[in-house]
Design an enzyme around this catalytic site. Structure first.
Site, short mmCIF file in Angstrom:
data_model
loop_
_atom_site.label_atom_id
_atom_site.label_comp_id
_atom_site.label_asym_id
_atom_site.label_seq_id
_atom_site.Cartn_x
_atom_site.Cartn_y
_atom_site.Cartn_z
N ILE A 144 7.38 7.10 17.38
CA ILE A 144 7.12 7.73 15.90
C ILE A 144 5.64 8.61 15.99
O ILE A 144 5.57 9.67 15.74
CB ILE A 144 6.75 6.92 14.83
CG1 ILE A 144 8.08 5.84 14.47
CG2 ILE A 144 6.55 7.50 13.61
CD1 ILE A 144 9.49 6.49 13.91
N ARG B 127 -8.81 -0.71 4.22
CA ARG B 127 -7.71 0.41 3.79
C ARG B 127 -6.38 -0.12 3.51
O ARG B 127 -5.77 0.27 2.67
CB ARG B 127 -7.53 1.46 4.55
CG ARG B 127 -8.79 2.16 4.65
CD ARG B 127 -8.64 3.57 5.65
NE ARG B 127 -7.38 4.04 5.08
CZ ARG B 127 -6.54 4.94 5.64
NH1 ARG B 127 -6.80 5.14 7.13
NH2 ARG B 127 -5.52 5.35 5.15
N LYS C 110 0.93 -1.26 -0.15
CA LYS C 110 0.01 0.03 0.09
C LYS C 110 0.80 1.19 -0.08
O LYS C 110 0.76 2.22 -0.69
CB LYS C 110 -0.96 0.07 1.48
CG LYS C 110 -1.60 1.29 1.46
CD LYS C 110 -2.42 1.36 2.70
CE LYS C 110 -1.85 1.68 4.08
NZ LYS C 110 -1.41 2.88 4.42
N ASN C 111 2.03 1.04 1.02
CA ASN C 111 2.70 2.48 1.08
C ASN C 111 3.85 2.63 -0.06
O ASN C 111 4.51 3.84 0.22
CB ASN C 111 3.51 2.46 2.45
CG ASN C 111 2.26 2.61 3.48
OD1 ASN C 111 1.06 2.91 3.25
ND2 ASN C 111 2.48 2.45 4.70
N ARG D 173 -5.18 10.49 4.01
CA ARG D 173 -4.08 11.71 4.32
C ARG D 173 -3.25 11.68 3.24
O ARG D 173 -2.45 12.57 3.04
CB ARG D 173 -3.80 11.93 5.47
CG ARG D 173 -3.37 10.67 6.24
CD ARG D 173 -3.02 10.86 7.59
NE ARG D 173 -2.04 11.91 7.82
CZ ARG D 173 -2.04 12.84 8.41
NH1 ARG D 173 -3.55 13.57 8.64
NH2 ARG D 173 -1.22 13.96 8.30
N CYS E 148 -5.47 12.46 12.86
CA CYS E 148 -5.77 11.17 12.50
C CYS E 148 -5.87 10.24 14.13
O CYS E 148 -5.04 10.93 14.77
CB CYS E 148 -4.77 10.65 11.49
SG CYS E 148 -4.30 9.06 11.92
N ASP F 299 4.34 0.47 12.08
CA ASP F 299 3.26 -0.25 11.67
C ASP F 299 3.19 -1.59 11.84
O ASP F 299 2.10 -2.26 11.50
CB ASP F 299 3.32 -0.04 10.03
CG ASP F 299 3.33 1.33 9.54
OD1 ASP F 299 3.18 1.61 8.41
OD2 ASP F 299 2.87 2.17 10.37
N ARG G 29 -0.06 14.61 13.22
CA ARG G 29 0.53 14.45 11.78
C ARG G 29 0.39 15.52 10.93
O ARG G 29 -0.06 15.65 10.09
CB ARG G 29 -0.26 13.19 11.01
CG ARG G 29 -0.04 11.63 11.87
CD ARG G 29 -0.98 10.57 11.26
NE ARG G 29 -0.04 10.04 10.09
CZ ARG G 29 -0.33 9.09 9.29
NH1 ARG G 29 -1.52 8.65 9.30
NH2 ARG G 29 0.56 8.86 8.37
#
Ligand code: EPZ
Length: 426
Positions: A336, A406, A27-28, A98, A122, A314, A127
């Site tokens: 983070i 998502r 996804k990223n 976002r 979020c 993540d 963020r």
């Protein structure tokens, strides 16, 4: 939309997962790569594009900007072509994803101006996007915040110019946004303290196939020599290391054996190291990774999240489930994002012994979790609740799974393929 929003997972736990799962494209990586097509009016063909809600939102955004897009979800093939005819990324779209902020750099670089809705906060943190804006200003963009929108214009010749950007903080999408903008800038841009994530590297690979001149992606100094124009290309999106890590942890938490296929093991070093410390038998064979936890006891591990190549934030929620089931006390520290412990209260509802102290969770392992009704708050928190449900005794109902859609492709099919009992209920 209501059906999507109210869907839940019903999971009957207690079965050791066993089998193979094919990992999807990341996804990223897919999101910035899709938005990078703004930089050219020629045809870009992408393979291994995951069928995710966020990917669909990216297509909507590109179509809103005037691009022609086609996507075959079964084969993961996407074709994007034509030039942008609008430079506005609306609040309606940005509020759902976002990552749309990454349209800002390419739009101002390609079209000379951009209006992108400012992403709000979020679940996992405030963020801000100040580093994206600061970097674009360094390349000569004039930027105003107006009516909730970032309004950017390349002043002077209507084209950005090269610059030296030192990122105050490591930012993944910040690095990607500025790297894309620099591809069409007049002159050379240096980004220092850049993010080293594998997804940044994959984006750079795709940009260079489009005729860009990006050097050093994957290191903390990226150098981009701007060119007049970019052309089309073919590119296959890199494997999703976070999806792979998630399935390996599901196998370990249930005391089973799971093989992830189609992975890029070198992108998972920090994760695999922690899984070995947790006493899993990890084997890597080409593009497959196996985690074998049969007749093995989970050991507590100390985890501190960090930018790549450190332990990914993540994966923080997922590995917390392992520590909740480990033989002893451990800790997980999140460095983070300031609010990425929303899953903790839900895991405690399942019988976990966890205590939050500042940005650290102290975990006292229990032998068994118990099924319960729980609620997802964000993408990776939902993954941890699904893993906990698969490991738990009895039935778990996970609410608000639209968060998971998502970022995880075909979850039910993949979990069932490993012998897990999961169904989507409304
Ligand atoms: C990317 O988000 C990922 N999203 C996130 O994945 C991931 O958690 C994150 O990187 C960190 O690895 C995508 O790639 C689409 P950052 P990003 O900018 O780029 C602060 C998932 O689950 N910061 O690297 O938004 C920020 O608040 C998602 O798939 C500023 O202060 O994260 C954070 O504390 C969630 N100002 C830190 O830097 C800025 O301008 C790192 O954030 C930008 C960031």
């Amino acid at each position: 939309m209501t059906g999507l929003k109210t869907a839940k997972f019903k999971i009957v736990g207690g079965k050791a997962l066993d089998g193979e799962v094919v990992i999807s494209g990341a996804k990223n990586a897919a999101l910035p790569i899709l938005l990078s097509t703004i930089l050219t009016d020629e045809k870009v063909c992408l393979k291994n594009v995951p069928d995710l809600a966020d990917v669909k939102t990216s297509f909507k955004l590109l179509q809103d900007l005037g691009k022609k897009c086609s996507f075959e979800a079964e084969t993961g093939v996407a074709v994007i072509e034509g030039g942008v005819t609008s430079h506005v990324a609306s609040y309606e779209l940005v509020k759902t994803m976002r990552a749309s902020i990454m349209a800002l750099g390419p739009l101002v670089a390609y079209a000379g101006s951009a209006e992108v809705s400012l992403p709000g906060g979020c679940a996992i943190g405030a963020r801000p996007v100040d580093l994206h804006i600061k970097g674009l200003k360094e390349m000569g963009a004039q930027i105003n915040l107006d009516d909730g929108y970032i309004k950017a214009n390349a002043i002077g010749a209507g084209r950005l110019h090269g610059g030296h950007i030192i990122m105050d903080k490591v930012s993944v999408t910040g690095t990607e946004n500025l790297m894309m903008a620099a591809c069409l800038a007049d002159g050379t841009t240096v980004i220092d303290n850049a993010a080293l994530e594998p997804e940044v590297e994959d984006l750079a690979k795709c940009l260079n196939k489009m005729g860009a001149n990006v050097k050093g992606a994957g290191t903390s100094r990226i150098e981009i020599e701007g060119v007049e124009k970019l052309h089309g290309c073919d590119h296959s999106v890199v494997a999703d290391r976070i999806e792979a890590g998630t399935y390996l942890i599901a196998g370990i938490a249930t005391g089973g054996i799971v093989t992830c296929c189609n992975t890029l093991p070198s992108t998972l070093d920090a994760v695999l190291q922690k899984l070995r410390e947790a006493n899993a038998l990890i084997t890597v064979d080409g593009t497959s990774i196996t985690a074998d936890m049969r007749n093995r006891q989970i050991k507590p591990v100390t985890v501190v999240t960090a930018p790549h190549p450190g332990f990914p934030t993540d994966m923080q929620a997922q590995i917390t489930v392992l520590n909740a089931l480990a033989s002893g006390v451990s800790s997980v520290t999140e460095t983070i994002f300031e609010n990425r412990f929303m899953h903790i209260a839900e895991l405690i509802r399942m019988g976990a012994k966890l205590e939050i102290k500042g940005n650290t969770v102290i975990c006292e392992g229990v032998t068994r979790l118990k099924g319960a009704q729980v609620m997802s708050s964000d993408l990776r928190a939902s993954a941890s609740l699904v893993i906990a449900g698969l490991a738990a005794e009895g039935t778990t109902i996970v609410d608000r799974i639209y968060h998971m859609d998502r970022g995880y492709e075909h979850i039910e099919k993949k979990v069932r393929g490993l012998g897990g009992e999961i169904e989507r209920i409304y």
